[in-house]
Design a protein around this motif. Structure first.
Motif, PDB file in Angstrom:
ATOM      1  N   ASP A   1       0.824  -1.204   0.000  1.00  0.00           N
ATOM      2  CA  ASP A   1       0.000   0.000   0.000  1.00  0.00           C
ATOM      3  C   ASP A   1       0.862   1.260   0.000  1.00  0.00           C
ATOM      4  OD1 ASP A   1      -2.723   1.277   0.362  1.00  0.00           O
ATOM      5  OD2 ASP A   1      -1.735   2.013   2.170  1.00  0.00           O
ATOM      6  N   ARG A   2       1.944   1.258   0.763  1.00  0.00           N
ATOM      7  CA  ARG A   2       2.806   2.437   0.837  1.00  0.00           C
ATOM      8  C   ARG A   2       3.598   2.644  -0.457  1.00  0.00           C
ATOM      9  NH1 ARG A   2       4.736   3.458   7.058  1.00  0.00           N
ATOM     10  NH2 ARG A   2       2.768   2.827   8.020  1.00  0.00           N
ATOM     11  N   LEU A   3       3.767   1.583  -1.222  1.00  0.00           N
ATOM     12  CA  LEU A   3       4.443   1.711  -2.508  1.00  0.00           C
ATOM     13  C   LEU A   3       3.503   2.183  -3.606  1.00  0.00           C
ATOM     14  CD1 LEU A   3       6.613  -1.497  -2.257  1.00  0.00           C
ATOM     15  CD2 LEU A   3       7.512   0.820  -2.529  1.00  0.00           C
ATOM     16  N   GLY A   4       2.209   2.168  -3.327  1.00  0.00           N
ATOM     17  CA  GLY A   4       1.224   2.690  -4.270  1.00  0.00           C
ATOM     18  C   GLY A   4       1.109   1.840  -5.523  1.00  0.00           C
ATOM     19  N   GLY A   5       0.830   2.502  -6.639  1.00  0.00           N
ATOM     20  CA  GLY A   5       0.552   1.816  -7.885  1.00  0.00           C
ATOM     21  C   GLY A   5       1.726   1.070  -8.473  1.00  0.00           C
ATOM     22  N   LYS A   6       2.939   1.305  -7.973  1.00  0.00           N
ATOM     23  CA  LYS A   6       4.104   0.599  -8.522  1.00  0.00           C
ATOM     24  C   LYS A   6       4.214  -0.836  -8.013  1.00  0.00           C
ATOM     25  CE  LYS A   6       6.458   3.786  -6.471  1.00  0.00           C
ATOM     26  NZ  LYS A   6       7.482   4.717  -5.961  1.00  0.00           N
ATOM     27  N   ALA A   7       3.407  -1.204  -6.981  1.00  0.00           N
ATOM     28  CA  ALA A   7       3.520  -2.517  -6.351  1.00  0.00           C
ATOM     29  C   ALA A   7       2.351  -3.428  -6.684  1.00  0.00           C
ATOM     30  CB  ALA A   7       3.636  -2.363  -4.838  1.00  0.00           C
ATOM     31  N   LYS A   8       2.664  -4.712  -6.829  1.00  0.00           N
ATOM     32  CA  LYS A   8       1.651  -5.755  -6.968  1.00  0.00           C
ATOM     33  C   LYS A   8       1.827  -6.733  -5.823  1.00  0.00           C
ATOM     34  CE  LYS A   8      -0.234  -9.311 -10.030  1.00  0.00           C
ATOM     35  NZ  LYS A   8      -0.185  -9.906 -11.409  1.00  0.00           N
ATOM     36  N   LEU A   9       0.733  -7.079  -5.142  1.00  0.00           N
ATOM     37  CA  LEU A   9       0.768  -8.024  -4.029  1.00  0.00           C
ATOM     38  C   LEU A   9       0.154  -9.342  -4.475  1.00  0.00           C
ATOM     39  CD1 LEU A   9       1.162  -8.700  -0.986  1.00  0.00           C
ATOM     40  CD2 LEU A   9      -1.129  -7.746  -0.608  1.00  0.00           C
ATOM     41  N   LEU A  10       0.935 -10.422  -4.350  1.00  0.00           N
ATOM     42  CA  LEU A  10       0.434 -11.762  -4.641  1.00  0.00           C
ATOM     43  C   LEU A  10       0.351 -12.550  -3.339  1.00  0.00           C
ATOM     44  CD1 LEU A  10       2.277 -13.005  -7.875  1.00  0.00           C
ATOM     45  CD2 LEU A  10      -0.072 -12.175  -7.649  1.00  0.00           C
ATOM     46  N   LYS A  11      -0.842 -13.059  -3.038  1.00  0.00           N
ATOM     47  CA  LYS A  11      -1.053 -13.838  -1.825  1.00  0.00           C
ATOM     48  C   LYS A  11      -1.185 -15.318  -2.166  1.00  0.00           C
ATOM     49  CE  LYS A  11      -3.685 -10.036   0.271  1.00  0.00           C
ATOM     50  NZ  LYS A  11      -4.969  -9.661   0.928  1.00  0.00           N
ATOM     51  N   PHE A  12      -0.551 -16.153  -1.346  1.00  0.00           N
ATOM     52  CA  PHE A  12      -0.612 -17.591  -1.534  1.00  0.00           C
ATOM     53  C   PHE A  12      -1.215 -18.228  -0.281  1.00  0.00           C
ATOM     54  CE2 PHE A  12       2.405 -16.046  -4.543  1.00  0.00           C
ATOM     55  CZ  PHE A  12       2.191 -16.825  -5.677  1.00  0.00           C
ATOM     56  N   THR A  13      -2.384 -18.771  -0.441  1.00  0.00           N
ATOM     57  CA  THR A  13      -3.182 -19.252   0.694  1.00  0.00           C
ATOM     58  C   THR A  13      -2.451 -20.279   1.537  1.00  0.00           C
ATOM     59  OG1 THR A  13      -5.186 -18.883  -0.603  1.00  0.00           O
ATOM     60  CG2 THR A  13      -5.398 -20.276   1.347  1.00  0.00           C
TER      61      THR A  13
END
Length: 281
Positions: free
Chosen positions: A229-241
């Motif tokens: 969130d603090r990196l804004g639009g430059k970041a993508k978060l991938l979650k692995f359950t």
């Protein structure tokens, strides 16, 4: 169109607490299979516990994140001078993710991959699962005067809790001692009045991929989405359950590697360095 030799940057892999450059071997092998050359430095005084002398343990108690960053800056300077690597991709796991994030806020880079990154200053990672993972290390006070170590019980609960027992045992056998000063700077920066974990997020210029295991017990998922969130639009978060903190190999790593490869493909990460035969050192 740039040729394949010109399209892929060198990748610098930064390990986390209790690790060495070899900790990221499975990550290095994945990048090599995609045609990248990789470099995996080992942070100062990080040797497998049975190989670490009393003198080295004593030296480690006086070592902190500032020393790790100084070492890594020198390492990157050497890569530029001797290998022509001017804008590498930076990848870090756990504490190495925090170090990579800090470096990316200060140096030219092509991109940034954060695997289960530790919390920078201003984002709290505290919770019962963190306390339980650290275990008896927290009974050492002042923590910053000691070296810290993990045993199989710590690994099974909080580091590699979704991995099979034989793999957990393999991880435990390769662990190093860690600086209590470095751990305190991350978990309790106010105690040492340290800004070593302070990150200027606006300074990160390249695209960022944040990998988060939803079973992570030492750097909880909320830490990762706050970093993204603090990196804004430059970041993508991938979650692995089904993933835990150990997002650098073992069971489930194929899915994580596929996610990284897809992100690399989306961004291109083109620079002028030429890919050679992979070297790890």
């Amino acid at each position: 169109m740039a040729s394949n030799l010109e399209a892929k940057p060198a990748v610098v892999l930064i390990h986390g607490m209790w690790g060495t450059g070899e900790t990221l071997n499975e990550v290095a092998q994945a990048f090599a299979s995609w045609g990248y050359r990789t470099f995996s430095p080992t942070l100062p005084l990080h040797r497998v516990m049975v190989q670490t002398s009393t003198v080295e343990r004593k030296q480690l108690t006086h070592t902190g994140l500032d020393d790790y960053l100084r070492f890594l800056n020198g390492y990157l300077d050497d890569l530029k001078l001797n290998h022509g690597v001017e804008r590498p991709m930076l990848l870090g796991h756990s504490m190495g993710g925090l170090l990579a994030l800090k470096l990316a806020s200060q140096r030219p880079h092509c991109g940034l991959v954060l695997l289960s990154p530790a919390a920078p200053r201003g984002i709290s990672a505290w919770g019962m699962s963190v306390l339980r993972t650290m275990g008896r290390n927290l009974l050492k006070f002042p923590t910053w005067w000691y070296t810290l170590s993990l045993n199989l019980a710590n690994v099974r609960y909080g580091i590699a809790n979704t991995q099979p027992l034989p793999y957990q045992q393999q991880i435990t056998e390769q662990l190093c001692y860690e600086s209590g000063r470095a751990a305190t700077q991350i978990l309790m920066p106010w105690l040492l009045q340290s800004d070593a974990t302070q990150v200027q997020f606006a300074g990160v210029s390249g695209p960022v991929l944040v990998i988060s295991g939803q079973q992570d017990r030492i750097t909880p998922e909320r830490v990762h989405w706050q970093i993204a969130d603090r990196l804004g639009g430059k970041a993508k978060l991938l979650k692995f359950t089904a993933a835990c903190h150990w997002t650098v190999g073992g069971q489930g790593f194929d899915d994580i590697a596929t996610g990284i490869e897809s992100w690399l493909s989306q961004h291109g990460l083109i620079c002028l360095e030429r890919t050679q035969t992979r070297s790890v050192g």
